[in-house]
Motif scaffolding. Structure first.
Motif, PDB file in Angstrom:
ATOM      1  N   ILE A  73      43.661  36.000  35.029  1.00  0.00           N
ATOM      2  CA  ILE A  73      44.587  37.078  35.358  1.00  0.00           C
ATOM      3  C   ILE A  73      43.820  38.382  35.250  1.00  0.00           C
ATOM      4  CG2 ILE A  73      46.717  38.273  34.711  1.00  0.00           C
ATOM      5  CD1 ILE A  73      47.641  35.645  33.374  1.00  0.00           C
ATOM      6  N   TYR A  74      43.955  39.229  36.277  1.00  0.00           N
ATOM      7  CA  TYR A  74      43.344  40.549  36.213  1.00  0.00           C
ATOM      8  C   TYR A  74      44.220  41.442  35.336  1.00  0.00           C
ATOM      9  CZ  TYR A  74      40.315  39.129  40.033  1.00  0.00           C
ATOM     10  OH  TYR A  74      39.373  38.472  40.802  1.00  0.00           O
ATOM     11  N   GLU A  75      43.593  42.163  34.415  1.00  0.00           N
ATOM     12  CA  GLU A  75      44.361  43.033  33.504  1.00  0.00           C
ATOM     13  C   GLU A  75      44.282  44.467  33.940  1.00  0.00           C
ATOM     14  OE1 GLU A  75      44.564  41.557  29.260  1.00  0.00           O
ATOM     15  OE2 GLU A  75      42.494  41.135  29.796  1.00  0.00           O
ATOM     16  N   VAL A 135      46.284  37.292  40.110  1.00  0.00           N
ATOM     17  CA  VAL A 135      45.625  36.137  39.510  1.00  0.00           C
ATOM     18  C   VAL A 135      44.523  35.644  40.441  1.00  0.00           C
ATOM     19  CG1 VAL A 135      47.676  35.425  38.217  1.00  0.00           C
ATOM     20  CG2 VAL A 135      47.294  34.508  40.504  1.00  0.00           C
ATOM     21  N   ASN A 136      43.599  34.901  39.878  1.00  0.00           N
ATOM     22  CA  ASN A 136      42.594  34.203  40.677  1.00  0.00           C
ATOM     23  C   ASN A 136      42.906  32.724  40.522  1.00  0.00           C
ATOM     24  OD1 ASN A 136      39.800  32.702  40.859  1.00  0.00           O
ATOM     25  ND2 ASN A 136      39.649  34.589  42.057  1.00  0.00           N
ATOM     26  N   ASP A 139      42.220  35.481  45.204  1.00  0.00           N
ATOM     27  CA  ASP A 139      43.043  36.420  44.460  1.00  0.00           C
ATOM     28  C   ASP A 139      44.424  36.480  45.095  1.00  0.00           C
ATOM     29  OD1 ASP A 139      40.425  38.877  43.796  1.00  0.00           O
ATOM     30  OD2 ASP A 139      40.917  36.994  42.808  1.00  0.00           O
ATOM     31  N   TYR A 197      38.368  38.895  36.062  1.00  0.00           N
ATOM     32  CA  TYR A 197      39.669  38.472  35.542  1.00  0.00           C
ATOM     33  C   TYR A 197      39.497  37.917  34.137  1.00  0.00           C
ATOM     34  CZ  TYR A 197      38.008  33.986  37.475  1.00  0.00           C
ATOM     35  OH  TYR A 197      37.265  32.881  37.801  1.00  0.00           O
ATOM     36  N   ASP A 219      51.564  40.384  38.584  1.00  0.00           N
ATOM     37  CA  ASP A 219      50.184  40.131  38.162  1.00  0.00           C
ATOM     38  C   ASP A 219      49.328  39.724  39.354  1.00  0.00           C
ATOM     39  OD1 ASP A 219      50.664  40.587  35.477  1.00  0.00           O
ATOM     40  OD2 ASP A 219      50.787  38.457  34.940  1.00  0.00           O
TER      41      ASP A 219
END
Length: 123
Positions: free
Chosen positions: A121-123, A43-44, A67, A29, A41
């Motif tokens: 945040i994972y993109e 997110v972690n 997550d 992330y 989104d």
């Protein structure tokens, strides 16, 4: 990534098998603080929950991270939506009420406050 069930999981998802992420193409992330959490989104996050100021059993990620896809309905009502607009590195106070039929006597119908840190945040 944590694959254990969260005490925040909506009751109907407690029976679901945890999603498995591929370890071959694991994407880290982003901790870029210019990113903003939006609906959809992933997110972690880390969190610690309390009721009347007292932490409760199972109400924490214990720093392991979890997550969460915003808007997925995975966590109890209103939890996910309260993270929208924040950024990696932010700590957010999230207030929720467990459903009366949540399935854990000590949590049923209780208002809880979670201190949530958005790790990325994972993109």
């Amino acid at each position: 990534m944590s694959t254990r069930s969260s005490p925040l999981a909506a009751p109907q998802t407690l029976q679901k098998r945890p999603q498995q992420r591929s370890t071959v193409t694991e994407v880290p992330y982003s901790t870029d603080t210019s990113l903003t959490v939006t609906d959809g989104d992933t997110v972690n996050i880390d969190y610690v929950g309390s009721i009347d100021g007292v932490e409760f059993s199972g109400g924490s990620t214990d720093g392991a991270g979890a997550d969460l896809t915003i808007g997925s309905g995975t966590y109890i009502d209103d939890f996910e939506e309260q993270l929208i607009g924040y950024h990696p590195g932010d700590t957010v106070e999230v207030t929720v009420t467990f459903p009366e039929d949540y399935g854990v006597d000590d949590l049923n119908g209780q208002e809880a406050v979670f201190e949530v840190t958005i790790n990325g945040i994972y993109e």
